[in-house]
Structures are given as structure tokens and as C-alpha cells.
Enzyme design. Structure first.
Site, mmCIF file in Angstrom:
data_model
loop_
_atom_site.group_PDB
_atom_site.id
_atom_site.type_symbol
_atom_site.label_atom_id
_atom_site.label_comp_id
_atom_site.label_asym_id
_atom_site.label_seq_id
_atom_site.Cartn_x
_atom_site.Cartn_y
_atom_site.Cartn_z
ATOM 1 N N ASP A 48 5.081 0.371 -16.635
ATOM 2 C CA ASP A 48 6.244 1.225 -16.456
ATOM 3 C C ASP A 48 6.801 1.053 -15.039
ATOM 4 O O ASP A 48 7.075 2.037 -14.348
ATOM 5 C CB ASP A 48 5.863 2.693 -16.729
ATOM 6 C CG ASP A 48 7.012 3.461 -17.344
ATOM 7 O OD1 ASP A 48 7.942 2.805 -17.847
ATOM 8 O OD2 ASP A 48 6.995 4.701 -17.311
ATOM 9 N N HIS A 49 6.936 -0.159 -14.632
ATOM 10 C CA HIS A 49 7.508 -0.473 -13.329
ATOM 11 C C HIS A 49 7.877 -1.960 -13.284
ATOM 12 O O HIS A 49 7.558 -2.707 -14.215
ATOM 13 C CB HIS A 49 6.513 -0.146 -12.197
ATOM 14 C CG HIS A 49 5.197 -0.840 -12.338
ATOM 15 N ND1 HIS A 49 4.025 -0.186 -12.609
ATOM 16 C CD2 HIS A 49 4.879 -2.156 -12.273
ATOM 17 C CE1 HIS A 49 3.040 -1.046 -12.695
ATOM 18 N NE2 HIS A 49 3.531 -2.268 -12.492
ATOM 19 N N ALA A 50 8.528 -2.352 -12.211
ATOM 20 C CA ALA A 50 8.817 -3.775 -11.959
ATOM 21 C C ALA A 50 8.312 -4.104 -10.556
ATOM 22 O O ALA A 50 7.946 -3.209 -9.787
ATOM 23 C CB ALA A 50 10.318 -4.035 -12.060
#
Ligand code: T46
Length: 149
Positions: A48-50
Site C-alpha cells: 500500500d505504498h510506492a
């Protein structure tokens, strides 16, 4: 999108199988860090991130999981059912990991040391950065704010 599935060369003989991975060869970067994820259930979502700069390879050494990725425009769901394949995820790709089998052991090879500042944890911020960087050509990308994730 800055991802690709790598098929590893399996060295098999009557004693079993072996896969060897070397930095800048089978792995397209110098490996600075490894970590592994286990004990996740099919109920949880991770990631749930980059990452702004980090490049990684994900390998399901045991069991399986699914990785959903988007560059803010297109979206893909990539099942990782095999230890003979690795998913390369490059810079600026939003990822979510889910549908872990109870026996899943996910090995991650990373191009750099752990750095909190490299994470983009807000999807809205991610979309703004994508637009600012001009990562997408007008004709190949819909309105990123309109895309599902
Ligand atoms: C990614 C996906 C696939 C560390 O102390 N060192 C590390 O190298 C890492 C990766 C994490 N941590 C700490 C930070 C948190 O307190 O371990 C805890 C769990 O990490 P996180 O919530 O970031 O785990 P995931 O599974 O959501 O994400 C991880 C990676 O952080 C990320 O880069 O792409 O796995």
C-alpha cells in the site's frame, strides 16, 4: 509500467533443484538488502505504498500471494505462485500485496538500504508526483485521478 516478471534458470539434477541469482546479472541491480515476509494470511493486505527510487524483486519462495500494481494509469494483478519467477518492481509503482497462502514465504531483494523517506504512503501524493514527473504520455494515460486502485 515499470514492472516485469523474470523467469529464473533452474539447475536440476537427481539431487533436486537450485536457482542462483547474482546482483547486476539475473537481478538488474546491486542487492543492498534482503528481507522476507511470512505468517501473513489471506485476510491481510501489505504494501500500500510506492517507492521514489527503490527497485525490488519479489519471489514467493513457498506458497503464493498476489501483487496488485499501478502506475496511476494502468493496473495489473500479478499472481506469484512459483519460486522460479521473480517480480521486478521499479521506481514509482504503487503496490499492494494480498491473498497470501498460509505457507507463503515472500523473499524480497532490494536495491538499497531501508529508508523511510523513499516511501510514498499516500495514494493522492503518489498521483500528484506521477503527474508532476510527467511519467505518463497524455495519449497513453487516462486521467490518473479517475483510475481505480
Ligand atoms: C515493499 C513490500 C513488498 C524494517 O525495519 N526494515 C525493512 O527493510 C523493512 C522492509 C521494513 N522494516 C520495518 C518497518 C515496519 O515497522 O518492518 C515493519 C513492517 O514494514 P512494512 O509495513 O513496510 O511492510 P510491508 O509488507 O507493508 O512492505 C514491505 C516493504 O516495506 C516495501 O518496500 O515493497 O514489503
Amino acid at each position: 509500467m515499470n514492472i516485469r516478471l523474470l523467469d529464473f534458470d533452474v539447475k536440476e539434477d537427481e539431487r533436486g533443484s537450485l536457482i542462483a541469482l547474482e546482483g547486476t546479472k539475473e537481478i538488474p541491480f546491486e542487492i543492498r538488502r534482503i528481507y522476507y515476509i511470512f505468517g501473513a494470511s489471506d485476510q491481510v493486505r501489505r504494501g500500500d505504498h510506492a517507492h521514489k527510487e527503490l527497485q525490488q524483486i519479489l519471489i514467493a519462495l513457498a506458497g503464493s500471494c498476489t501483487v496488485s500494481v499501478t502506475d496511476g494509469c494502468t493496473k495489473e494483478e500479478i499472481p506469484l505462485p512459483s519460486r522460479t519467477q521473480g517480480l521486478f518492481i521499479g521506481r514509482m509503482v504503487w503496490r499492494e500485496l494480498h491473498d497470501f497462502s498460509p505457507d507463503c514465504v515472500l523473499l524480497v531483494l532490494a536495491s538499497d538500504y531501508y529508508n523511510k523517506n523513499d516511501y510514498i504512503s499516500s495514494y493522492e501524493d503518489f498521483l500528484k508526483m506521477v503527474e508532476k514527473r510527467g511519467d505518463h504520455h497524455q495519449q497513453t494515460c487516462c486521467d490518473p485521478n479517475g483510475s481505480d486502485r
